[in-house]
Design an enzyme around this catalytic site. Sequence first.
Site, PDB file in Angstrom:
ATOM      1  CG  ASP A   1       6.941   5.000  71.317  1.00  0.00           C
ATOM      2  OD1 ASP A   1       5.797   5.389  71.055  1.00  0.00           O
ATOM      3  OD2 ASP A   1       7.696   4.531  70.443  1.00  0.00           O
TER       4      ASP A   1
ATOM      5  CE  LYS B   1       7.483   9.348  69.967  1.00  0.00           C
ATOM      6  NZ  LYS B   1       8.112   8.377  69.038  1.00  0.00           N
TER       7      LYS B   1
ATOM      8  NE  ARG C   1      22.606   7.451  72.120  1.00  0.00           N
ATOM      9  CZ  ARG C   1      21.519   6.731  72.383  1.00  0.00           C
ATOM     10  NH1 ARG C   1      20.488   7.290  72.962  1.00  0.00           N
ATOM     11  NH2 ARG C   1      21.451   5.459  72.055  1.00  0.00           N
TER      12      ARG C   1
ATOM     13  CD  GLU D   1      13.164   5.279  79.515  1.00  0.00           C
ATOM     14  OE1 GLU D   1      13.950   6.044  78.931  1.00  0.00           O
ATOM     15  OE2 GLU D   1      12.909   4.142  79.098  1.00  0.00           O
TER      16      GLU D   1
HETATM   17  P1  IMP Z   1       8.630   2.084  74.596  1.00  0.00           P
HETATM   18  O1  IMP Z   1       9.023   0.773  75.193  1.00  0.00           O
HETATM   19  O2  IMP Z   1       7.796   1.905  73.367  1.00  0.00           O
HETATM   20  O3  IMP Z   1       7.964   3.005  75.593  1.00  0.00           O
HETATM   21  O4  IMP Z   1       9.938   2.773  74.064  1.00  0.00           O
HETATM   22  C1  IMP Z   1      10.772   3.389  74.931  1.00  0.00           C
HETATM   23  C2  IMP Z   1      12.165   3.557  74.366  1.00  0.00           C
HETATM   24  O5  IMP Z   1      12.182   3.598  72.952  1.00  0.00           O
HETATM   25  C3  IMP Z   1      12.719   4.870  74.839  1.00  0.00           C
HETATM   26  O6  IMP Z   1      13.397   4.726  76.050  1.00  0.00           O
HETATM   27  C4  IMP Z   1      13.610   5.285  73.703  1.00  0.00           C
HETATM   28  O7  IMP Z   1      14.901   4.779  73.900  1.00  0.00           O
HETATM   29  C5  IMP Z   1      13.004   4.652  72.489  1.00  0.00           C
HETATM   30  N1  IMP Z   1      12.169   5.622  71.725  1.00  0.00           N
HETATM   31  C6  IMP Z   1      10.825   5.717  71.692  1.00  0.00           C
HETATM   32  N2  IMP Z   1      10.401   6.719  70.907  1.00  0.00           N
HETATM   33  C7  IMP Z   1      11.520   7.296  70.435  1.00  0.00           C
HETATM   34  C8  IMP Z   1      11.745   8.437  69.559  1.00  0.00           C
HETATM   35  O8  IMP Z   1      10.825   9.119  69.064  1.00  0.00           O
HETATM   36  N3  IMP Z   1      13.047   8.728  69.303  1.00  0.00           N
HETATM   37  C9  IMP Z   1      14.089   8.015  69.821  1.00  0.00           C
HETATM   38  N4  IMP Z   1      13.923   6.966  70.645  1.00  0.00           N
HETATM   39  C10 IMP Z   1      12.651   6.604  70.941  1.00  0.00           C
HETATM   40 MG    MG Z   2      15.418   5.077  76.458  1.00  0.00          MG
END
Ligand code: IMP
Ligand code: MG
Length: 180
Positions: A107, A135, A169, A103
């Site tokens: 987040d 994070k 990107r 990954e």
């Molecule tokens: P999660 O489901 O909240 O863990 O989010 C995961 C996905 O959200 C990652 O694979 C990223 O594609 C996107 N994402 C989360 N935080 C960021 C960020 O700070 N910048 C860009 N994409 C993010």
């Molecule tokens: Mg992603």
Amino acid sequence: MSNTWFIKDKLFTKYLSSEEIQNSVRSLAARINQDMTDKNPVFIVVLNGAFIFAADLLKKVRVDCEIVFVKLSSYSGTQSTGNVLEVMGLDISLKNRHVIIIEDIVDTGLTLHRFLDKVRAMEPADVRIASCLLKPDAFKMDYSIDYLCFSIPNEFVVGYGLDYDGLGRNSADIYKILNT
Ligand code: IMP
Ligand code: MG
């Protein structure tokens, strides 16, 4: 490249340099090489964001392995929507395989949580996660990130594969949002 980057309507500032990232990727690859000796792992690269991290990491992986790609998406703008959409699916059997999911960033952890359920249902021998970024303050899940380059504060970042609304990107460095 300069220290700031204007993308669409937001200003970003350089946060992690290419050199720092490459050093961390190198030590991660060394650990994977040790852990995966004779295990013939399957790497599952989560598109789109992980494409640069995966390419850098996998160039340094020296064990026999397979590499497949899935596309998951849960983000719109700078906010997690909570809806995980699997656009491109898994096309190989994972039964009794050693799986490492790659990954870009974890987040809240929701995206991987849902995807992990699908992977585990395919009865792999073992599932590990490799992520460039985490994070910790946003992370709500109970699984662990086995191979991690950097823990970062709860701020929005772009570059090195990560996007802001599809943009940003294309850089070797990682930038974070500048709140004004
Ligand atoms: P999660 O489901 O909240 O863990 O989010 C995961 C996905 O959200 C990652 O694979 C990223 O594609 C996107 N994402 C989360 N935080 C960021 C960020 O700070 N910048 C860009 N994409 C993010
Ligand atoms: Mg992603």
